[in-house]
Write an enzyme that holds these catalytic residues in place. Structure first.
Site, mmCIF file in Angstrom:
data_model
loop_
_atom_site.group_PDB
_atom_site.id
_atom_site.type_symbol
_atom_site.label_atom_id
_atom_site.label_comp_id
_atom_site.label_asym_id
_atom_site.label_seq_id
_atom_site.Cartn_x
_atom_site.Cartn_y
_atom_site.Cartn_z
ATOM 1 N N SER A 70 0.836 -1.209 0.000
ATOM 2 C CA SER A 70 0.000 0.000 0.000
ATOM 3 C C SER A 70 0.869 1.256 0.000
ATOM 4 C CB SER A 70 -0.883 -0.005 1.252
ATOM 5 O OG SER A 70 -1.431 1.274 1.472
ATOM 6 N N TYR B 36 -1.709 6.221 -4.480
ATOM 7 C CA TYR B 36 -2.806 7.193 -4.515
ATOM 8 C C TYR B 36 -2.227 8.433 -5.164
ATOM 9 C CZ TYR B 36 -5.717 4.569 -1.192
ATOM 10 O OH TYR B 36 -6.498 3.633 -0.585
ATOM 11 N N THR C 15 -4.916 3.321 -7.428
ATOM 12 C CA THR C 15 -6.273 3.199 -6.877
ATOM 13 C C THR C 15 -7.058 4.463 -7.195
ATOM 14 O OG1 THR C 15 -5.489 1.735 -5.153
ATOM 15 C CG2 THR C 15 -7.590 2.831 -4.751
ATOM 16 N N LYS D 257 -7.061 0.221 -10.153
ATOM 17 C CA LYS D 257 -7.839 -0.501 -9.121
ATOM 18 C C LYS D 257 -9.038 0.352 -8.716
ATOM 19 C CE LYS D 257 -7.357 -2.473 -4.459
ATOM 20 N NZ LYS D 257 -7.932 -1.532 -3.511
ATOM 21 N N SER E 218 -13.038 -3.529 -8.169
ATOM 22 C CA SER E 218 -12.965 -3.436 -6.706
ATOM 23 C C SER E 218 -13.859 -2.319 -6.219
ATOM 24 C CB SER E 218 -11.507 -3.134 -6.303
ATOM 25 O OG SER E 218 -11.412 -2.890 -4.910
ATOM 26 N N HIS F 25 -13.182 -1.429 -3.054
ATOM 27 C CA HIS F 25 -12.338 -1.110 -1.902
ATOM 28 C C HIS F 25 -12.797 -1.902 -0.671
ATOM 29 C CE1 HIS F 25 -9.229 2.205 -1.409
ATOM 30 N NE2 HIS F 25 -9.241 1.682 -0.203
ATOM 31 N N ASP G 106 -11.361 -8.001 -6.498
ATOM 32 C CA ASP G 106 -11.270 -8.264 -5.061
ATOM 33 C C ASP G 106 -12.566 -7.849 -4.381
ATOM 34 O OD1 ASP G 106 -11.216 -5.510 -4.343
ATOM 35 O OD2 ASP G 106 -9.047 -5.475 -4.097
ATOM 36 N N GLY G 107 -12.680 -8.273 -3.119
ATOM 37 C CA GLY G 107 -13.869 -7.951 -2.335
ATOM 38 C C GLY G 107 -14.623 -9.205 -1.941
ATOM 39 N N ARG H 73 -13.223 -15.181 0.591
ATOM 40 C CA ARG H 73 -12.950 -15.833 1.877
ATOM 41 C C ARG H 73 -12.748 -17.336 1.741
ATOM 42 N NH1 ARG H 73 -12.888 -11.215 2.479
ATOM 43 N NH2 ARG H 73 -13.743 -9.900 4.132
HETATM 44 C C1 LIG Z 1 -7.950 -1.904 6.553
HETATM 45 C C2 LIG Z 1 -7.905 -1.784 5.073
HETATM 46 C C3 LIG Z 1 -7.022 -0.886 4.489
HETATM 47 C C4 LIG Z 1 -6.969 -0.769 3.099
HETATM 48 N N1 LIG Z 1 -6.043 0.072 2.545
HETATM 49 C C5 LIG Z 1 -5.983 0.190 1.203
HETATM 50 C C6 LIG Z 1 -4.986 0.997 0.585
HETATM 51 O O1 LIG Z 1 -4.142 1.602 1.257
HETATM 52 N N2 LIG Z 1 -5.004 1.103 -0.763
HETATM 53 C C7 LIG Z 1 -5.921 0.445 -1.547
HETATM 54 O O2 LIG Z 1 -5.908 0.575 -2.770
HETATM 55 N N3 LIG Z 1 -6.845 -0.371 -0.992
HETATM 56 C C8 LIG Z 1 -6.883 -0.519 0.347
HETATM 57 N N4 LIG Z 1 -7.802 -1.361 0.902
HETATM 58 C C9 LIG Z 1 -8.707 -2.141 0.023
HETATM 59 C C10 LIG Z 1 -8.072 -3.482 -0.342
HETATM 60 O O3 LIG Z 1 -6.979 -3.305 -1.197
HETATM 61 C C11 LIG Z 1 -9.081 -4.404 -1.055
HETATM 62 O O4 LIG Z 1 -9.664 -3.716 -2.125
HETATM 63 C C12 LIG Z 1 -10.169 -4.959 -0.136
HETATM 64 O O5 LIG Z 1 -9.678 -5.186 1.155
HETATM 65 C C13 LIG Z 1 -10.712 -6.258 -0.720
HETATM 66 O O6 LIG Z 1 -11.750 -6.766 0.052
HETATM 67 P P1 LIG Z 1 -11.561 -7.942 1.162
HETATM 68 O O7 LIG Z 1 -10.948 -7.276 2.354
HETATM 69 O O8 LIG Z 1 -12.952 -8.392 1.377
HETATM 70 O O9 LIG Z 1 -10.650 -8.992 0.565
HETATM 71 C C14 LIG Z 1 -7.841 -1.531 2.288
HETATM 72 C C15 LIG Z 1 -8.704 -2.451 2.889
HETATM 73 C C16 LIG Z 1 -8.735 -2.603 4.252
HETATM 74 C C17 LIG Z 1 -9.659 -3.629 4.852
#
Ligand SMILES: Cc1cc2nc3c(=O)[nH]c(=O)nc-3n(C[C@H](O)[C@H](O)[C@H](O)COP(=O)(O)O)c2cc1C
Length: 370
Positions: free
Chosen positions: A113, A136, A162, A236, A258, A260, A291-292, A295
């Protein structure tokens, strides 16, 4: 032996999630496992996978099968990539370094990240398969390019830009629990980057439309980045087929469908239901990842069957990191891959290329395409 002792010896994927939730303080659990507003999207990401039914095929020849995947000229043992997740030192003292080690042990790509709490060079030293860097946009192109060049020099092989979070989502759960970053955890790779300084608001002005929108990226910036970056750029946060087409026109080398993880805009549909339309719009021009809500190995299989080249996992890997550091990350990835292999064998799929929509019940496939 009590149930708790058995779980300690043989934790399952669900055990990791439960245990991580219990180990974290309420505010950190809210940050890592909560979502935006009423968390409809957070919940939908997972439940939509359950709504898609598998229709196994019998007696097929799967001898010599494997989960091997090639993506952007890189061959990986399986199509399960680590999503970028910010501030991992909040759950484990070694943070992203331990995550990278766990990823390397399972021969997969980790996306670091932009808000990593560990230096990018240190993360790559800990686990050399930490090869994608998530970005970002910041206000100035020169600063963006300097960061991208630094990552290229460190050996990163792709930039994940992203685009779905120009502002943070409404995070009720975090607000209620009072989440805040402690002083010793920060986005260390962004130290020294010029941050936008906003003039005080005039009466009637909005912080979003009159300040933040002026420093947020637009399509012209994406085009510029794709043209000038020494590394391929993956976008993304794409959820609309027209945006997928525009991303390809702009020069993106890949797309990640995604929302997020349901953390930004609540009530966006579950990503697995959006995937088929984006795969169709992309028409094979670039790999489409998603993603998303992943599990289970069956979730990975469903995403592949609906056209994803690979999936990314966020919270599941965080659960592994919270419970057992790099060993936990590695174990979670291994369990997920084992489940994928079981599901592939039971549906008669020898390879990732064999995972076509005919292993899904037609009804659910057409629902997902709506
Ligand atoms: C606590 C947390 C922090 C995240 N930080 C970022 C980030 O810094 N940059 C980003 O592009 N996505 C971030 N994400 C999104 C993840 O990259 C991803 O899209 C998402 O967690 C996928 O869903 P899942 O947790 O159900 O696997 C974050 C997600 C979580 C849960």
């Amino acid at each position: 032996m009590t149930e708790a002792e058995t779980q300690a010896l043989q934790p399952t994927l669900r055990d990791y999630e439960r245990k991580a939730y219990d180990l974290l303080s309420p505010d950190r659990a809210a940050y890592f496992f909560g979502g935006a507003a009423d968390e409809r999207t957070l919940d939908a990401n997972q439940s939509a996978f359950s709504d898609i039914e598998l229709l196994p095929r019998m007696l097929r020849d799967v001898r010599g099968g494997s989960t091997r995947t090639t993506l952007l000229d890189q061959t990986m043992a399986h199509p399960i990539i680590l999503a970028p997740v910010a501030y991992q030192k909040l759950v484990h003292p070694e943070g992203e370094a331990a995550m990278a080690l766990g990823a390397a042990a399972q021969d997969t790509v980790m996306t670091l990240s932009a808000q990593s709490s560990v230096d990018a060079g240190a993360a790559r030293t800990a686990g050399p398969s930490c090869t994608w860097f998530q970005l970002y946009w910041t206000a100035q192109r020169e600063a963006v390019m300097a960061l991208v060049q630094r990552m290229a020099d460190l050996g990163f092989t792709a930039i994940v830009l992203t685009v779905d979070a120009p502002v943070q989502g409404v995070r009720d759960r975090e607000t209620r629990t009072g989440f805040g970053l402690p002083a010793d955890i920060s986005a260390v790779n962004l130290a020294g980057m010029p941050m936008p300084r906003f003039a005080p608001l005039e009466p009637g002005e909005s912080i979003l439309f009159d300040r933040i929108a002026h420093v947020s990226p637009r399509w012209a910036d994406v085009e510029w980045l794709c043209q000038n970056s020494p590394l391929p750029v993956i976008l993304k946060g794409i959820v609309h087929p027209d945006d997928a087409r525009q991303a390809i026109e702009a020069g993106a080398s890949g797309i990640i469908v995604s929302n997020h993880g349901g953390r930004i805009l609540d009530t966006v549909p579950a990503t697995i239901t959006l995937l088929p339309a984006i795969v169709k719009a992309s028409d094979g021009a670039v790999p489409v990842l998603m993603d998303g809500g992943v599990r289970r190995g069956t979730d990975v299989l469903k995403a592949l069957a609906l056209g994803a080249s690979a999936v990314l996992v966020g919270r599941l890997a965080i659960a592994g990191l919270t419970v057992a550091g790099s060993a936990g990350v590695s174990h979670v990835l291994r369990l997920l891959r084992d489940e994928l292999e079981v599901a592939m064998m039971l549906t008669g799929c020898r390879s990732v290329a064999d995972t076509t929509p005919d292993i899904l019940r037609r009804q659910t496939v057409s629902d997902a395409k709506d």
